[in-house]
Design a protein around this motif. Sequence first.
Motif, PDB file in Angstrom:
ATOM      1  N   ARG A  47       2.350  19.328  -1.189  1.00 59.21           N
ATOM      2  CA  ARG A  47       2.781  20.714  -0.945  1.00 59.21           C
ATOM      3  C   ARG A  47       2.002  21.320   0.222  1.00 59.21           C
ATOM      4  NH1 ARG A  47       6.964  22.662  -4.489  1.00 59.21           N
ATOM      5  NH2 ARG A  47       7.197  20.927  -5.929  1.00 59.21           N
ATOM      6  N   LEU A  48       0.728  20.976   0.335  1.00 58.07           N
ATOM      7  CA  LEU A  48      -0.080  21.474   1.447  1.00 58.07           C
ATOM      8  C   LEU A  48       0.457  20.940   2.773  1.00 58.07           C
ATOM      9  CD1 LEU A  48      -2.508  22.803   2.846  1.00 58.07           C
ATOM     10  CD2 LEU A  48      -3.873  20.818   2.160  1.00 58.07           C
ATOM     11  N   VAL A  49       0.686  19.641   2.853  1.00 59.62           N
ATOM     12  CA  VAL A  49       1.188  19.029   4.086  1.00 59.62           C
ATOM     13  C   VAL A  49       2.546  19.630   4.448  1.00 59.62           C
ATOM     14  CG1 VAL A  49       1.999  16.870   5.119  1.00 59.62           C
ATOM     15  CG2 VAL A  49      -0.158  16.917   3.858  1.00 59.62           C
ATOM     16  N   MET A  50       3.394  19.836   3.459  1.00 64.30           N
ATOM     17  CA  MET A  50       4.707  20.432   3.718  1.00 64.30           C
ATOM     18  C   MET A  50       4.559  21.881   4.187  1.00 64.30           C
ATOM     19  SD  MET A  50       6.727  17.939   3.241  1.00 64.30           S
ATOM     20  CE  MET A  50       8.333  18.676   3.191  1.00 64.30           C
ATOM     21  N   ALA A  51       3.676  22.637   3.553  1.00 61.25           N
ATOM     22  CA  ALA A  51       3.456  24.033   3.954  1.00 61.25           C
ATOM     23  C   ALA A  51       2.928  24.118   5.379  1.00 61.25           C
ATOM     24  CB  ALA A  51       2.484  24.714   2.988  1.00 61.25           C
ATOM     25  N   LEU A  52       2.138  23.129   5.775  1.00 61.60           N
ATOM     26  CA  LEU A  52       1.609  23.087   7.134  1.00 61.60           C
ATOM     27  C   LEU A  52       2.663  22.647   8.149  1.00 61.60           C
ATOM     28  CD1 LEU A  52      -1.879  21.453   6.441  1.00 61.60           C
ATOM     29  CD2 LEU A  52      -1.438  23.845   7.048  1.00 61.60           C
ATOM     30  N   GLY A  53       3.808  22.186   7.649  1.00 64.63           N
ATOM     31  CA  GLY A  53       4.859  21.727   8.541  1.00 64.63           C
ATOM     32  C   GLY A  53       4.583  20.368   9.142  1.00 64.63           C
ATOM     33  N   LEU A  54       3.735  19.587   8.473  1.00 65.04           N
ATOM     34  CA  LEU A  54       3.343  18.282   9.006  1.00 65.04           C
ATOM     35  C   LEU A  54       3.833  17.132   8.125  1.00 65.04           C
ATOM     36  CD1 LEU A  54      -0.305  19.257   9.975  1.00 65.04           C
ATOM     37  CD2 LEU A  54       1.660  19.058  11.492  1.00 65.04           C
ATOM     38  N   GLY A  55       4.898  17.379   7.382  1.00 65.81           N
ATOM     39  CA  GLY A  55       5.411  16.378   6.462  1.00 65.81           C
ATOM     40  C   GLY A  55       6.310  15.357   7.137  1.00 65.81           C
ATOM     41  N   PRO A  56       7.250  14.790   6.390  1.00 65.59           N
ATOM     42  CA  PRO A  56       8.149  13.760   6.913  1.00 65.59           C
ATOM     43  C   PRO A  56       8.872  14.232   8.181  1.00 65.59           C
ATOM     44  CG  PRO A  56       8.400  13.959   4.547  1.00 65.59           C
ATOM     45  CD  PRO A  56       7.498  15.091   4.981  1.00 65.59           C
ATOM     46  N   GLY A  57       9.142  13.272   9.044  1.00 66.81           N
ATOM     47  CA  GLY A  57       9.836  13.578  10.281  1.00 66.81           C
ATOM     48  C   GLY A  57       8.916  13.639  11.484  1.00 66.81           C
ATOM     49  N   HIS A  58       7.628  13.453  11.258  1.00 67.81           N
ATOM     50  CA  HIS A  58       6.665  13.439  12.357  1.00 67.81           C
ATOM     51  C   HIS A  58       6.326  11.995  12.712  1.00 67.81           C
ATOM     52  CE1 HIS A  58       5.969  17.715  12.588  1.00 67.81           C
ATOM     53  NE2 HIS A  58       5.952  17.756  11.275  1.00 67.81           N
ATOM     54  N   ASP A  59       5.762  11.804  13.899  1.00 75.00           N
ATOM     55  CA  ASP A  59       5.388  10.460  14.327  1.00 75.00           C
ATOM     56  C   ASP A  59       4.019  10.052  13.783  1.00 75.00           C
ATOM     57  OD1 ASP A  59       4.027  12.286  15.851  1.00 75.00           O
ATOM     58  OD2 ASP A  59       4.231  11.199  17.729  1.00 75.00           O
ATOM     59  N   ARG A  60       3.407  10.961  13.020  1.00 76.84           N
ATOM     60  CA  ARG A  60       2.104  10.669  12.416  1.00 76.84           C
ATOM     61  C   ARG A  60       2.168  10.910  10.917  1.00 76.84           C
ATOM     62  NH1 ARG A  60      -1.403  14.586  14.571  1.00 76.84           N
ATOM     63  NH2 ARG A  60       0.479  15.763  14.868  1.00 76.84           N
ATOM     64  N   ASN A  61       1.292  10.241  10.194  1.00 74.84           N
ATOM     65  CA  ASN A  61       1.215  10.379   8.741  1.00 74.84           C
ATOM     66  C   ASN A  61      -0.170  10.840   8.322  1.00 74.84           C
ATOM     67  OD1 ASN A  61       3.828   9.243   8.283  1.00 74.84           O
ATOM     68  ND2 ASN A  61       2.960   7.235   8.689  1.00 74.84           N
ATOM     69  N   TRP A  62      -0.239  11.419   7.154  1.00 71.69           N
ATOM     70  CA  TRP A  62      -1.523  11.745   6.523  1.00 71.69           C
ATOM     71  C   TRP A  62      -1.742  10.702   5.447  1.00 71.69           C
ATOM     72  CZ3 TRP A  62      -3.568  17.230   6.005  1.00 71.69           C
ATOM     73  CH2 TRP A  62      -3.191  18.012   7.106  1.00 71.69           C
ATOM     74  N   LEU A  63      -2.762   9.884   5.593  1.00 64.94           N
ATOM     75  CA  LEU A  63      -3.043   8.827   4.623  1.00 64.94           C
ATOM     76  C   LEU A  63      -4.238   9.222   3.771  1.00 64.94           C
ATOM     77  CD1 LEU A  63      -2.742   5.742   6.992  1.00 64.94           C
ATOM     78  CD2 LEU A  63      -0.964   6.774   5.562  1.00 64.94           C
ATOM     79  N   LEU A  64      -4.147   8.974   2.480  1.00 66.74           N
ATOM     80  CA  LEU A  64      -5.261   9.247   1.580  1.00 66.74           C
ATOM     81  C   LEU A  64      -6.282   8.129   1.719  1.00 66.74           C
ATOM     82  CD1 LEU A  64      -6.394  11.064  -0.679  1.00 66.74           C
ATOM     83  CD2 LEU A  64      -5.176   9.588  -2.301  1.00 66.74           C
TER      84      LEU A  64
END
Length: 145
Positions: A47-64
């Motif tokens: 939800r945080l990543v989505m709220a930041l607008g950095l979710g799916p559809g970007h050329d980068r990912n956030w990995l845990l």
Amino acid sequence: MSSETVDIQTTSGTFEIVLPVRWGDMDALSHVNNAAYFRYFEEARVRLVMALGLGPGHDRNWLLAHASCDFLKPLLYPADIVVGFKLLRVGRSSIEFDCWIADAQDTQILHARGRNILVCADGATGRSVPWTDADRQVLSRYFSV
């Protein structure tokens, strides 16, 4: 108890969501299974990543890269919880959060506390890449960067 709707709040440099504890989260001892706490943290991260607008559809990912949890007080069904994140550190390509799970009726009652470290990675190669100035601007909407 709330419905399945998730309430997102941002106050004083924290990101918080309210989630219901589900009947299926319990274990044979009639309290919430330890693995469910990690799912609550996961839901808040997404939800945080989505709220930041950095979710799916970007050329980068956030990995845990790291997740830890200290279980402080058993969580019982039915309940609503607040899952919160506070930014601790922004590195070259990583970001570290303090996270917690509190009772929604009394947020002074903590059920768990943990740490999450996320790494920004190139979507094609999976290699870490530095945060951009644009990323830092987006983060500053919710946190002191």
